[in-house]
Scaffold this active site. Structure first.
Site, short mmCIF file in Angstrom:
data_model
loop_
_atom_site.label_atom_id
_atom_site.label_comp_id
_atom_site.label_asym_id
_atom_site.label_seq_id
_atom_site.Cartn_x
_atom_site.Cartn_y
_atom_site.Cartn_z
N LYS A 33 27.07 4.38 29.42
CA LYS A 33 28.29 4.94 30.02
C LYS A 33 28.04 6.36 30.55
O LYS A 33 27.21 7.08 29.98
CB LYS A 33 29.33 4.97 28.90
CG LYS A 33 30.64 5.63 29.19
CD LYS A 33 31.44 5.68 27.89
CE LYS A 33 32.70 6.48 28.02
NZ LYS A 33 32.54 7.86 28.45
N LYS A 54 22.48 9.83 28.57
CA LYS A 54 21.31 9.11 29.09
C LYS A 54 20.21 10.05 29.57
O LYS A 54 19.05 9.90 29.22
CB LYS A 54 21.69 8.23 30.29
CG LYS A 54 22.61 7.10 30.01
CD LYS A 54 22.94 6.36 31.28
CE LYS A 54 23.72 7.17 32.30
NZ LYS A 54 25.05 7.59 31.87
P1 ADP Z 1 24.56 11.11 31.14
O1 ADP Z 1 23.21 11.24 31.74
O2 ADP Z 1 24.72 9.88 30.31
O3 ADP Z 1 25.68 11.24 32.13
P2 ADP Z 1 23.92 13.67 29.93
O4 ADP Z 1 22.58 13.41 29.38
O5 ADP Z 1 24.02 14.45 31.19
O6 ADP Z 1 24.74 12.31 30.09
O7 ADP Z 1 24.74 14.36 28.75
C1 ADP Z 1 26.04 14.87 28.92
C2 ADP Z 1 26.21 16.11 28.06
O8 ADP Z 1 26.13 15.76 26.68
C3 ADP Z 1 25.12 17.14 28.29
O9 ADP Z 1 25.72 18.41 28.37
C4 ADP Z 1 24.24 17.05 27.07
O10 ADP Z 1 23.64 18.26 26.75
C5 ADP Z 1 25.22 16.61 26.00
N1 ADP Z 1 24.58 15.84 24.92
C6 ADP Z 1 23.84 14.71 25.04
N2 ADP Z 1 23.43 14.26 23.83
C7 ADP Z 1 23.92 15.14 22.90
C8 ADP Z 1 23.85 15.26 21.47
N3 ADP Z 1 23.20 14.34 20.72
N4 ADP Z 1 24.48 16.30 20.89
C9 ADP Z 1 25.16 17.21 21.61
N5 ADP Z 1 25.26 17.18 22.96
C10 ADP Z 1 24.66 16.15 23.61
MG MG Z 2 22.67 11.42 33.72
#
Ligand code: ADP
Ligand code: MG
Length: 267
Positions: free
Chosen positions: A8, A13
């Site tokens: 999601k 991711k």
């Molecule tokens: P996606 O690629 O699924 O859209 P992102 O990797 O960009 O999501 O993550 C969204 C936000 O959540 C980022 O700011 C990231 O730093 C934060 N995040 C991801 N995993 C964790 C975690 N385990 N603990 C705290 N923050 C997290």
């Molecule tokens: Mg992403």
């Protein structure tokens, strides 16, 4: 080996992908991460900036593939990980799957596609239309990032359905779920009782992971100056080791939407 990371929007991711890529590189693998989200920020914590996308570069060169060099589209990231951002079709038009197809086509023409031990596709997956399922055509394993909530598990189930479908014609397996940003896993466990699949790791909400995004660094880079963060790197190294052990994984039997609502609801 080729991996496709799904989940999601906003579930983590890209964060997880970048850290797994570095973990795989730490294990001696030559790694390419391909961001397939039109948001084009997949590799941000590897490079520290938003690299130009394949689509930007193709447009700039009027789609003359012969005028494009590997260094125009492949950027060096932290820990020796190479980075590509596919980019998106113009907002509100075009198809993300087309973009992924063009990206793979270009990398093949540059003789870059077969040069890596591991290629990791980071793909958005709220709803997996044919376009966003395109990376599954190239992948040996799918991985799904989810939290312990309904929406992410609902998306996971849609992705599982896409994997099931693609596995009919491709040698594709679902390696399993990666729980993220959650200390609880009761709903994840409920889901995998109904739709059996491995859970590779469950990462809690860790403030330093949130901060890593703002800093444009992976946890591995942050741990260079803050050794206390090595415990976070260990989560990602554990996932990398499981992948490198070539897990059997599953071809999932996804649940019907209505059954999933019943399963994960509290009323
Ligand atoms: P996606 O690629 O699924 O859209 P992102 O990797 O960009 O999501 O993550 C969204 C936000 O959540 C980022 O700011 C990231 O730093 C934060 N995040 C991801 N995993 C964790 C975690 N385990 N603990 C705290 N923050 C997290
Ligand atoms: Mg992403």
């Amino acid at each position: 080996m080729r991996l496709a990371v799904y989940g999601k929007g906003g579930i983590g991711k890209s964060t997880t992908s970048c850290n797994i890529s570095v973990a795989l590189a730490r294990r001696g693998k030559k790694v390419l991460q391909i961001g397939c989200d039109p948001k084009h920020d997949s590799t941000f914590t590897l490079t520290g900036y938003l690299i130009p996308t394949i689509i930007d570069t193709l447009q700039e060169k009027d789609f003359h593939y012969e005028d494009i060099w590997p260094e125009d589209v492949i950027y060096k990231g932290y820990g020796g990980v190479d980075c590509v951002e596919a980019g998106g079709p113009p907002a509100g038009a075009g198809c993300g799957g087309y973009v992924v197809g063009e990206t793979v086509k270009l990398l093949k023409e540059l003789n870059a596609f077969d040069e890596y031990d591991v290629i990791l596709f980071d793909v958005l997956g709220d709803v997996v239309c044919g376009g966003f399922a395109a990376p599954l055509n190239y992948a040996d394993y799918a991985l799904i990032v989810t939290d312990n909530g309904f929406d992410a598990l609902f998306a996971a189930n849609r992705i599982a359905a896409s994997v099931r479908e693609k596995a009919r014609t491709h040698p594709l397996r679902l390696a399993g779920l990666i729980g993220n940003r959650t200390s609880k896993r009761d709903l994840i466990d409920k889901y995998i009782e109904t739709v059996p699949m491995p859970v590779l790791e469950v990462l809690p909400l860790i403030e330093d992971i949130r901060v890593s995004r703002v800093k444009g660094k992976t946890l591995f880079e942050m741990a260079e100056t803050e050794a206390v963060l090595n415990y976070v790197c260990d989560y990602y190294l554990n996932i990398a080791d499981q992948i490198l052990a070539l897990p059997e994984g599953v071809v999932p039997k996804d649940a019907a939407d209505r059954d999933l609502f019943a399963l994960l609801s509290d009323f």
